[in-house]
Design a protein around this motif. Sequence first.
Motif, PDB file in Angstrom:
ATOM      1  N   PHE A   7     -37.953-107.096 -31.843  1.00  0.00           N
ATOM      2  CA  PHE A   7     -37.653-107.924 -30.675  1.00  0.00           C
ATOM      3  C   PHE A   7     -36.162-108.222 -30.518  1.00  0.00           C
ATOM      4  N   ARG A   8     -35.334-107.702 -31.405  1.00  0.00           N
ATOM      5  CA  ARG A   8     -33.889-107.967 -31.341  1.00  0.00           C
ATOM      6  C   ARG A   8     -33.278-107.570 -29.994  1.00  0.00           C
ATOM      7  N   PRO A   9     -33.569-106.380 -29.447  1.00  0.00           N
ATOM      8  CA  PRO A   9     -32.985-106.046 -28.142  1.00  0.00           C
ATOM      9  C   PRO A   9     -33.403-107.029 -27.047  1.00  0.00           C
ATOM     10  N   LEU A  10     -34.650-107.453 -27.071  1.00  0.00           N
ATOM     11  CA  LEU A  10     -35.120-108.425 -26.081  1.00  0.00           C
ATOM     12  C   LEU A  10     -34.422-109.769 -26.274  1.00  0.00           C
ATOM     13  N   GLY A  11     -34.296-110.203 -27.524  1.00  0.00           N
ATOM     14  CA  GLY A  11     -33.628-111.475 -27.807  1.00  0.00           C
ATOM     15  C   GLY A  11     -32.178-111.477 -27.357  1.00  0.00           C
ATOM     16  N   LEU A  12     -31.467-110.374 -27.615  1.00  0.00           N
ATOM     17  CA  LEU A  12     -30.071-110.289 -27.185  1.00  0.00           C
ATOM     18  C   LEU A  12     -29.960-110.237 -25.666  1.00  0.00           C
ATOM     19  N   GLY A  69     -24.210-106.488 -19.917  1.00  0.00           N
ATOM     20  CA  GLY A  69     -23.996-105.971 -21.264  1.00  0.00           C
ATOM     21  C   GLY A  69     -22.841-104.987 -21.275  1.00  0.00           C
ATOM     22  N   LEU A  70     -21.838-105.246 -20.451  1.00  0.00           N
ATOM     23  CA  LEU A  70     -20.674-104.378 -20.323  1.00  0.00           C
ATOM     24  C   LEU A  70     -19.457-105.094 -20.906  1.00  0.00           C
ATOM     25  N   PHE A  71     -18.775-104.441 -21.832  1.00  0.00           N
ATOM     26  CA  PHE A  71     -17.642-105.056 -22.535  1.00  0.00           C
ATOM     27  C   PHE A  71     -18.045-106.423 -23.090  1.00  0.00           C
ATOM     28  N   THR A  72     -19.226-106.470 -23.660  1.00  0.00           N
ATOM     29  CA  THR A  72     -19.835-107.728 -24.067  1.00  0.00           C
ATOM     30  C   THR A  72     -19.014-108.467 -25.111  1.00  0.00           C
ATOM     31  N   ARG A  73     -18.552-107.770 -26.112  1.00  0.00           N
ATOM     32  CA  ARG A  73     -17.817-108.452 -27.185  1.00  0.00           C
ATOM     33  C   ARG A  73     -16.541-109.093 -26.665  1.00  0.00           C
ATOM     34  N   ALA A  74     -15.794-108.380 -25.823  1.00  0.00           N
ATOM     35  CA  ALA A  74     -14.548-108.926 -25.284  1.00  0.00           C
ATOM     36  C   ALA A  74     -14.828-110.104 -24.358  1.00  0.00           C
ATOM     37  N   ALA A  75     -15.800-109.955 -23.468  1.00  0.00           N
ATOM     38  CA  ALA A  75     -16.140-111.045 -22.542  1.00  0.00           C
ATOM     39  C   ALA A  75     -16.617-112.272 -23.311  1.00  0.00           C
ATOM     40  N   ALA A  76     -17.479-112.059 -24.297  1.00  0.00           N
ATOM     41  CA  ALA A  76     -18.000-113.181 -25.080  1.00  0.00           C
ATOM     42  C   ALA A  76     -16.894-113.861 -25.879  1.00  0.00           C
ATOM     43  N   LEU A  77     -15.943-113.087 -26.396  1.00  0.00           N
ATOM     44  CA  LEU A  77     -14.830-113.679 -27.144  1.00  0.00           C
ATOM     45  C   LEU A  77     -13.982-114.570 -26.229  1.00  0.00           C
ATOM     46  N   VAL A 116     -20.288-111.870 -29.919  1.00  0.00           N
ATOM     47  CA  VAL A 116     -19.084-111.185 -30.400  1.00  0.00           C
ATOM     48  C   VAL A 116     -19.407-110.446 -31.689  1.00  0.00           C
ATOM     49  N   THR A 117     -20.170-111.071 -32.565  1.00  0.00           N
ATOM     50  CA  THR A 117     -20.448-110.473 -33.873  1.00  0.00           C
ATOM     51  C   THR A 117     -21.578-109.456 -33.843  1.00  0.00           C
ATOM     52  N   THR A 118     -22.523-109.593 -32.910  1.00  0.00           N
ATOM     53  CA  THR A 118     -23.661-108.674 -32.885  1.00  0.00           C
ATOM     54  C   THR A 118     -23.541-107.590 -31.835  1.00  0.00           C
ATOM     55  N   GLY A 119     -22.794-107.834 -30.779  1.00  0.00           N
ATOM     56  CA  GLY A 119     -22.737-106.890 -29.676  1.00  0.00           C
ATOM     57  C   GLY A 119     -23.859-107.155 -28.696  1.00  0.00           C
ATOM     58  N   ALA A 120     -23.937-106.331 -27.678  1.00  0.00           N
ATOM     59  CA  ALA A 120     -24.872-106.539 -26.573  1.00  0.00           C
ATOM     60  C   ALA A 120     -26.304-106.132 -26.906  1.00  0.00           C
ATOM     61  N   GLY A 121     -26.478-105.244 -27.861  1.00  0.00           N
ATOM     62  CA  GLY A 121     -27.814-104.748 -28.174  1.00  0.00           C
ATOM     63  C   GLY A 121     -28.103-103.452 -27.439  1.00  0.00           C
TER      64      GLY A 121
END
Length: 149
Positions: A7-12, A69-77, A116-121
């Motif tokens: 369920f990780r992809p759904l949770g993310l 879920g595009l450039f997720t890590r940068a946007a989330a940071l 940021v730590t997990t990514g978009a999935g």
Amino acid sequence: MKFLNTFRPLGLAILRAALALIFFVHGYPKLAHTNPEMQAMFVQHGLQPQLVYVAGVLETFGGLLLLLGLFTRAAALLLAIEMCVAIAKVHSDHGILAVHEYEFPLALAAACFALVTTGAGTASVDRLLYGEAGLKRVRTPNLTGDSRV
């Protein structure tokens, strides 16, 4: 409990969608309906009035990027940093023990930092663009001490 990993992809995706909704709803009015009162509120907390537009752009477009879920890590940071600034400049008037003053931006910052730590999935545009290569770049450390993992 390993079955929960399926369920990780759904949770993310749900986490990204919830954050996107919250940030978009708070950011869009800062861009579309900017008024002197909003700028005065920023000035009252020691911020430049033009930062209303920066916050609006970050929250509106950052929220849309999280949703896709595009450039997720940068946007989330960037959004996590913005929430930390909001806590420091706006919500910390009564000290660190007044958690009720800053619990909402703290939860948003923590959720963004998790992305940021997990990514978009796997259910993301990042996955479509970067495929498995994007997942292999970040290694998950083995914290169990088991060398067979």
